[in-house]
Design a protein around this motif. Structure first.
Motif, PDB file in Angstrom:
ATOM      1  N   VAL A   1       0.808  -1.138   0.077  1.00  0.00           N
ATOM      2  CA  VAL A   1       0.008   0.034  -0.091  1.00  0.00           C
ATOM      3  C   VAL A   1       0.730   1.262  -0.081  1.00  0.00           C
ATOM      4  N   ASN A   2       0.457   2.127  -0.765  1.00  0.00           N
ATOM      5  CA  ASN A   2       1.344   3.465  -1.112  1.00  0.00           C
ATOM      6  C   ASN A   2       2.759   3.269  -1.603  1.00  0.00           C
ATOM      7  N   ARG A   3       2.934   2.165  -2.146  1.00  0.00           N
ATOM      8  CA  ARG A   3       4.436   1.916  -2.587  1.00  0.00           C
ATOM      9  C   ARG A   3       4.178   1.567  -4.117  1.00  0.00           C
ATOM     10  N   PRO A   4       4.263   2.652  -5.008  1.00  0.00           N
ATOM     11  CA  PRO A   4       3.908   2.362  -6.589  1.00  0.00           C
ATOM     12  C   PRO A   4       4.869   1.629  -7.089  1.00  0.00           C
ATOM     13  N   GLU A   5       5.975   1.438  -6.478  1.00  0.00           N
ATOM     14  CA  GLU A   5       7.068   0.571  -7.275  1.00  0.00           C
ATOM     15  C   GLU A   5       6.885  -0.754  -6.988  1.00  0.00           C
ATOM     16  N   MET A   6       5.838  -1.513  -6.258  1.00  0.00           N
ATOM     17  CA  MET A   6       5.619  -2.753  -6.422  1.00  0.00           C
ATOM     18  C   MET A   6       5.284  -3.234  -7.967  1.00  0.00           C
TER      19      MET A   6
END
Length: 83
Positions: free
Chosen positions: A38-43
């Protein structure tokens, strides 16, 4: 980065070092209930079974780095892996 270190701490140091979270166009969607991404667009992807592996992508200039984590409830740094 140390194996077993919380990904949040690793992430903060990556940003401080000038790396940018990279959102791959073919990345999986993160569930709103998955604290690992969550809130980690790099996933790029997170597995829901086994060791709970996730892959996160970073860019700095022309360089791309992938960080892999393990953990079913929180992301713990495991290794630098193939982008």
């Amino acid at each position: 980065m140390t194996k077993g270190e919380d990904y949040g701490a690793v992430r903060a140091r990556m940003i401080q070092a000038g790396w940018k979270p990279y959102h791959a166009p073919d990345a999986d969607r993160c569930s709103a209930y998955d604290a690992r991404c969550v809130n980690r667009p790099e996933m790029v992807a997170c597995a829901g079974t086994g060791v709970g592996a996730c892959k996160f992508l970073w860019k700095k200039g022309a360089h791309t780095r992938a960080l892999c984590t393990a953990g079913e409830t929180r992301a713990v740094f495991f290794a630098v892996c193939e982008p």
